[in-house]
Design a protein around this motif. Structure first.
Motif, short mmCIF file in Angstrom:
data_model
loop_
_atom_site.label_atom_id
_atom_site.label_comp_id
_atom_site.label_asym_id
_atom_site.label_seq_id
_atom_site.Cartn_x
_atom_site.Cartn_y
_atom_site.Cartn_z
N PRO A 118 28.10 39.24 -1.47
CA PRO A 118 29.35 39.54 -0.75
C PRO A 118 30.44 38.50 -1.00
O PRO A 118 31.61 38.84 -1.06
N ALA A 119 30.04 37.23 -1.16
CA ALA A 119 31.04 36.19 -1.45
C ALA A 119 31.71 36.46 -2.79
O ALA A 119 32.93 36.36 -2.92
N TRP A 120 30.91 36.84 -3.78
CA TRP A 120 31.46 37.18 -5.10
C TRP A 120 32.39 38.38 -5.00
O TRP A 120 33.47 38.39 -5.58
N ALA A 121 31.96 39.41 -4.26
CA ALA A 121 32.78 40.62 -4.11
C ALA A 121 34.12 40.32 -3.45
O ALA A 121 35.11 40.98 -3.72
N ALA A 122 34.15 39.31 -2.60
CA ALA A 122 35.38 38.92 -1.91
C ALA A 122 36.17 37.88 -2.71
O ALA A 122 37.16 37.34 -2.22
N HIS A 123 35.73 37.61 -3.94
CA HIS A 123 36.36 36.59 -4.79
C HIS A 123 36.39 35.23 -4.09
O HIS A 123 37.34 34.47 -4.24
N ALA A 124 35.34 34.94 -3.33
CA ALA A 124 35.25 33.67 -2.59
C ALA A 124 33.93 32.96 -2.87
O ALA A 124 33.49 32.14 -2.07
N ASP A 125 33.30 33.25 -4.01
CA ASP A 125 31.99 32.67 -4.28
C ASP A 125 32.04 31.17 -4.52
O ASP A 125 31.01 30.51 -4.50
N GLY A 126 33.20 30.59 -4.70
CA GLY A 126 33.32 29.14 -4.78
C GLY A 126 33.33 28.49 -3.41
O GLY A 126 33.16 27.27 -3.29
N LEU A 127 33.50 29.29 -2.36
CA LEU A 127 33.64 28.76 -1.00
C LEU A 127 32.58 29.30 -0.04
O LEU A 127 32.24 28.66 0.94
N LEU A 128 32.07 30.50 -0.32
CA LEU A 128 31.14 31.17 0.58
C LEU A 128 29.85 31.54 -0.14
O LEU A 128 29.79 31.56 -1.36
N GLY A 129 28.83 31.85 0.63
CA GLY A 129 27.63 32.47 0.09
C GLY A 129 26.52 31.56 -0.36
O GLY A 129 25.48 32.01 -0.80
N ARG A 130 26.73 30.26 -0.28
CA ARG A 130 25.68 29.32 -0.68
C ARG A 130 25.88 27.98 0.03
O ARG A 130 26.96 27.69 0.55
N LEU A 131 24.83 27.20 0.04
CA LEU A 131 24.92 25.86 0.61
C LEU A 131 25.27 24.89 -0.50
O LEU A 131 24.47 24.66 -1.42
N ALA A 132 26.47 24.36 -0.44
CA ALA A 132 26.94 23.42 -1.47
C ALA A 132 28.07 22.59 -0.88
O ALA A 132 28.80 23.07 0.00
N PRO A 133 28.24 21.36 -1.35
CA PRO A 133 29.36 20.55 -0.86
C PRO A 133 30.68 21.29 -1.06
O PRO A 133 30.92 21.88 -2.10
N GLY A 134 31.49 21.30 -0.02
CA GLY A 134 32.78 21.96 -0.06
C GLY A 134 32.76 23.43 0.33
O GLY A 134 33.80 24.03 0.51
N SER A 135 31.57 24.00 0.46
CA SER A 135 31.46 25.40 0.90
C SER A 135 31.53 25.47 2.41
O SER A 135 31.15 24.52 3.10
N LEU A 136 31.98 26.60 2.93
CA LEU A 136 31.98 26.82 4.37
C LEU A 136 30.55 27.09 4.80
O LEU A 136 29.80 27.76 4.09
N ALA A 137 30.19 26.60 5.96
CA ALA A 137 28.79 26.71 6.40
C ALA A 137 28.65 27.61 7.62
O ALA A 137 28.87 27.21 8.74
N ASP A 138 28.33 28.86 7.38
CA ASP A 138 27.87 29.79 8.42
C ASP A 138 26.46 30.15 8.00
O ASP A 138 26.26 30.71 6.90
N LEU A 139 25.47 29.82 8.80
CA LEU A 139 24.10 30.06 8.37
C LEU A 139 23.16 30.17 9.56
O LEU A 139 23.49 29.76 10.67
#
Length: 90
Positions: A33-54
């Motif tokens: 879904p993050a990729w589909a929203a063109h936000a896969d650099g910010l959403l959808g995974r645990l990584a520094p700089g990503s938003l954290a909803d989990l």
């Protein structure tokens, strides 16, 4: 409907050829879904700089039988980088 319903649905589809494995179902619920929203650099995974909803589960969804997946207790929830329920302490 809990956060595990989508995973359970993908893993127990009525048509066996349409079922996803646990890793595929997790990707379909997170990075997909993050990729589909063109936000896969910010959403959808645990990584520094990503938003954290989990959600943190008390068990491993990739090792749980699909029919038991929805019964995995949720240990804690993070929204926007803040713990909003539960605890990570033993």
């Amino acid at each position: 409907m809990g956060p595990l319903y989508g995973l359970w649905s993908a893993m127990t589809h009525p048509l066996p050829e349409e079922r996803l494995g646990a890793a595929e179902a997790l990707a379909a619920a997170t990075i997909g879904p993050a990729w589909a929203a063109h936000a896969d650099g910010l959403l959808g995974r645990l990584a520094p700089g990503s938003l954290a909803d989990l959600v943190v589960l008390s068990g491993d969804p990739t090792r749980s039988p699909a029919d038991k997946l929805q019964a995995l207790p949720i240990a804690t929830v993070m929204v926007a980088g803040e713990w909003v329920s539960g605890s990570l302490s033993g």
